[in-house]
Design a protein around this motif. Structure first.
Motif, mmCIF file in Angstrom:
data_model
loop_
_atom_site.group_PDB
_atom_site.id
_atom_site.type_symbol
_atom_site.label_atom_id
_atom_site.label_comp_id
_atom_site.label_asym_id
_atom_site.label_seq_id
_atom_site.Cartn_x
_atom_site.Cartn_y
_atom_site.Cartn_z
ATOM 1 N N LYS A 13 -3.297 14.158 8.831
ATOM 2 C CA LYS A 13 -4.199 13.073 8.473
ATOM 3 C C LYS A 13 -3.725 12.502 7.138
ATOM 4 O O LYS A 13 -3.435 13.245 6.211
ATOM 5 C CB LYS A 13 -5.642 13.581 8.374
ATOM 6 N N LEU A 14 -3.643 11.179 7.057
ATOM 7 C CA LEU A 14 -3.115 10.526 5.859
ATOM 8 C C LEU A 14 -4.133 9.525 5.307
ATOM 9 O O LEU A 14 -5.057 9.100 6.006
ATOM 10 C CB LEU A 14 -1.808 9.807 6.177
ATOM 11 N N ARG A 15 -3.931 9.178 4.042
ATOM 12 C CA ARG A 15 -4.735 8.130 3.407
ATOM 13 C C ARG A 15 -3.833 6.916 3.152
ATOM 14 O O ARG A 15 -2.794 7.043 2.497
ATOM 15 C CB ARG A 15 -5.295 8.600 2.062
ATOM 16 N N ALA A 26 0.852 -1.191 0.000
ATOM 17 C CA ALA A 26 0.000 0.000 0.000
ATOM 18 C C ALA A 26 0.884 1.236 0.000
ATOM 19 O O ALA A 26 2.111 1.154 0.075
ATOM 20 C CB ALA A 26 -0.933 -0.002 1.203
ATOM 21 N N GLU A 27 0.240 2.400 -0.066
ATOM 22 C CA GLU A 27 0.962 3.666 -0.073
ATOM 23 C C GLU A 27 0.276 4.651 0.852
ATOM 24 O O GLU A 27 -0.956 4.755 0.859
ATOM 25 C CB GLU A 27 1.017 4.233 -1.492
ATOM 26 N N LEU A 28 1.081 5.344 1.630
ATOM 27 C CA LEU A 28 0.566 6.409 2.495
ATOM 28 C C LEU A 28 0.614 7.729 1.728
ATOM 29 O O LEU A 28 1.681 8.117 1.239
ATOM 30 C CB LEU A 28 1.398 6.525 3.774
ATOM 31 N N LYS A 29 -0.528 8.389 1.623
ATOM 32 C CA LYS A 29 -0.598 9.648 0.904
ATOM 33 C C LYS A 29 -1.173 10.720 1.824
ATOM 34 O O LYS A 29 -1.944 10.414 2.740
ATOM 35 C CB LYS A 29 -1.501 9.511 -0.327
ATOM 36 N N PRO A 30 -0.817 11.986 1.588
ATOM 37 C CA PRO A 30 -1.474 13.057 2.347
ATOM 38 C C PRO A 30 -2.980 13.012 2.112
ATOM 39 O O PRO A 30 -3.442 12.699 1.010
ATOM 40 C CB PRO A 30 -0.857 14.337 1.767
ATOM 41 N N PHE A 31 -3.740 13.325 3.135
ATOM 42 C CA PHE A 31 -5.197 13.289 2.992
ATOM 43 C C PHE A 31 -5.656 14.309 1.954
ATOM 44 O O PHE A 31 -6.566 14.047 1.172
ATOM 45 C CB PHE A 31 -5.867 13.581 4.343
ATOM 46 N N PHE A 88 -0.490 -2.135 9.656
ATOM 47 C CA PHE A 88 0.509 -1.932 8.609
ATOM 48 C C PHE A 88 1.842 -1.510 9.204
ATOM 49 O O PHE A 88 1.917 -1.021 10.345
ATOM 50 C CB PHE A 88 0.026 -0.889 7.586
ATOM 51 N N THR A 89 2.862 -1.713 8.418
ATOM 52 C CA THR A 89 4.216 -1.301 8.782
ATOM 53 C C THR A 89 4.794 -0.459 7.643
ATOM 54 O O THR A 89 4.359 -0.574 6.486
ATOM 55 C CB THR A 89 5.125 -2.511 9.028
ATOM 56 N N VAL A 90 5.760 0.369 7.977
ATOM 57 C CA VAL A 90 6.456 1.175 6.966
ATOM 58 C C VAL A 90 7.949 0.886 7.100
ATOM 59 O O VAL A 90 8.450 0.601 8.189
ATOM 60 C CB VAL A 90 6.176 2.679 7.143
ATOM 61 N N GLY A 131 3.707 11.281 4.622
ATOM 62 C CA GLY A 131 2.991 10.991 3.402
ATOM 63 C C GLY A 131 3.961 10.621 2.289
ATOM 64 O O GLY A 131 4.992 11.262 2.115
ATOM 65 N N GLY A 132 3.625 9.556 1.537
ATOM 66 C CA GLY A 132 4.500 9.097 0.474
ATOM 67 C C GLY A 132 5.225 7.813 0.798
ATOM 68 O O GLY A 132 5.853 7.217 -0.084
ATOM 69 N N ASP A 133 5.152 7.361 2.068
ATOM 70 C CA ASP A 133 5.797 6.098 2.442
ATOM 71 C C ASP A 133 5.073 4.920 1.807
ATOM 72 O O ASP A 133 3.855 4.943 1.624
ATOM 73 C CB ASP A 133 5.770 5.921 3.970
ATOM 74 N N TYR A 134 5.839 3.862 1.494
ATOM 75 C CA TYR A 134 5.241 2.600 1.096
ATOM 76 C C TYR A 134 5.009 1.765 2.344
ATOM 77 O O TYR A 134 5.826 1.763 3.263
ATOM 78 C CB TYR A 134 6.136 1.849 0.110
ATOM 79 N N ALA A 135 3.887 1.064 2.388
ATOM 80 C CA ALA A 135 3.515 0.286 3.567
ATOM 81 C C ALA A 135 3.162 -1.139 3.166
ATOM 82 O O ALA A 135 2.811 -1.410 2.010
ATOM 83 C CB ALA A 135 2.332 0.943 4.277
ATOM 84 N N GLN A 136 3.258 -2.041 4.129
ATOM 85 C CA GLN A 136 2.817 -3.415 3.953
ATOM 86 C C GLN A 136 1.654 -3.632 4.907
ATOM 87 O O GLN A 136 1.795 -3.471 6.123
ATOM 88 C CB GLN A 136 3.955 -4.403 4.246
ATOM 89 N N VAL A 137 0.500 -3.966 4.348
ATOM 90 C CA VAL A 137 -0.742 -4.008 5.127
ATOM 91 C C VAL A 137 -1.196 -5.449 5.312
ATOM 92 O O VAL A 137 -1.190 -6.249 4.371
ATOM 93 C CB VAL A 137 -1.852 -3.200 4.430
#
Length: 372
Positions: free
Chosen positions: A220-222, A66-71, A243-245, A286-292
């Motif tokens: 707040k992030l998406r 997954a990807e963390l994005k700014p809200f 999730f982890t980053v 925001g912008g980090d890649y995550a593993q969900v």
């Protein structure tokens, strides 16, 4: 001499008949022997190990990227053309909604506003004069024969025209005033300035493709991910995720499902999920890649078999059922896997018994089952 030839022909005929008889009897004997062997083979009992079909609804876990994005994320442009007069923020500054970011300078816009304001005042005076003239004629018309009807109508028309001109002039003044407000750039929401692309004195406006600022909401992030089609029916409201980053190994974060795309993406056949992540502490970026990790569950029970019971062939995927000493080959489609079980979809019933070690050599039809 004729007698000798006749005896020889007779002997030859008898010999040929004897040989034919022997060959015929031998062939019949072989057929009877083969038939007996076939009957023996058919009568030979066979025994296939089976296991009952499981109709269950277990919770299972999958891991997806997954990807963390700014809200919220926006490029701030200048709506009107002007020179940058003052910059109040820089990259990395945190701003509040409505906070002043920069001021542009466009003297011609001020002149245009003053001109429109002056025109508005003149047109307003014309309107007041036309209205007074009409009101006086209305008062005079109360005396019979003092004012002709045509004069009264002409005065009313002049007043209404002056009123329309005044309304148009007032709208033009409001337009000039609004354009002047666009010289002040403010923050559309609480966030952080991620880019500053211009300096004081630069020309900005509608003709440029470069934004003055890039800003994003950081508190707040998406968390956005694409879920494969075969898991789409297992999504439910309020579904939780962990999730982890990579920037913080070993640390887990939690989130709950906020929204889905509702429809599968036609390109990669996936369902987009979004989780709102509270980031008031600023721990995440925001912008980090995550593993969900998602815990999913079907909306209703489905059929499950032992993974080794699934027969994959060139013609398709099958399971073999053995019910009432009859073998049937059932075409199935595989779902998800859970430990030693595999989810299958096909024309199966809960009473079916599944052969544990299927092979393409096992033929459909009745069998002679070995009784224990």
């Amino acid at each position: 001499m004729y007698h000798s030839i006749s005896i020889n022909k007779k002997s030859t005929t008898i010999l040929a008949f004897t040989i034919s008889t022997v060959l015929l009897l031998s062939a019949c004997s072989q057929k009877e022997q083969q038939k007996g062997q076939t009957q023996n083979e058919q009568a030979k009992p066979v025994n296939y190990k089976t296991a009952p079909l499981k109709v269950i609804n277990p919770e299972y876990e999958i891991s997806v990227p997954a990807e963390l994005k700014p809200f919220e994320q926006v490029a701030v442009y200048a709506k009107v053309t002007g020179f940058v007069k003052q910059m109040y923020v820089d990259r990395g500054d945190r701003v509040r909604k409505g906070q002043l970011l920069a001021v542009l300078e466009a003297p011609e816009m001020q002149q245009q506003y003053l001109s429109d304001k002056s025109t508005e005042q003149k047109v307003y005076s014309d309107y007041l004069y036309a209205k007074q003239a009409y009101d006086r004629l209305v008062t005079a018309s109360k005396t019979t024969g003092a004012v002709a009807d045509i004069e009264l109508d002409r005065a009313k028309s002049a007043m209404e025209s002056a009123k329309s001109a005044f309304d148009a002039s007032k709208a033009g003044t409001a337009h000039s005033s609004q354009l002047q407000k666009y010289l002040r750039l403010t923050a559309p929401f609480d966030g952080i300035i991620t880019q500053r692309n211009v300096s004081v004195g630069a020309l900005a406006g509608t003709g440029g493709n470069t934004p003055l600022f890039m800003m994003a909401q950081s508190n707040k992030l998406r968390l956005t991910l694409s879920l494969p089609e075969k898991h789409a029916s297992s999504v439910y409201d309020g579904m939780s995720a962990s999730f982890t980053v990579s920037s913080q190994p070993g640390k887990n974060f939690d989130a709950k499902l906020s929204r889905t795309s509702g429809l599968l993406d036609q390109q990669d056949r996936s369902l987009t999920l979004e989780f709102d992540v509270n980031n008031i502490s600023g721990e995440l970026q925001g912008g980090d890649y995550a593993q969900v990790k998602l815990k999913l569950k079907r909306k209703k029970p489905s059929s499950w078999v032992q993974s080794k019971s699934v027969l994959n062939t060139q013609s398709g995927t099958y399971v073999l059922t053995l019910n009432n000493n009859e073998v049937k080959r059932i075409a199935v489609k595989e779902g998800v896997r859970l430990d030693t079980l595999t989810e299958v979809f096909g024309n199966l019933s809960p009473e079916d018994k599944i052969i544990l070690k299927p092979s393409e050599e096992i033929k459909e039809g009745k069998i002679n089952s070995q009784k224990k």
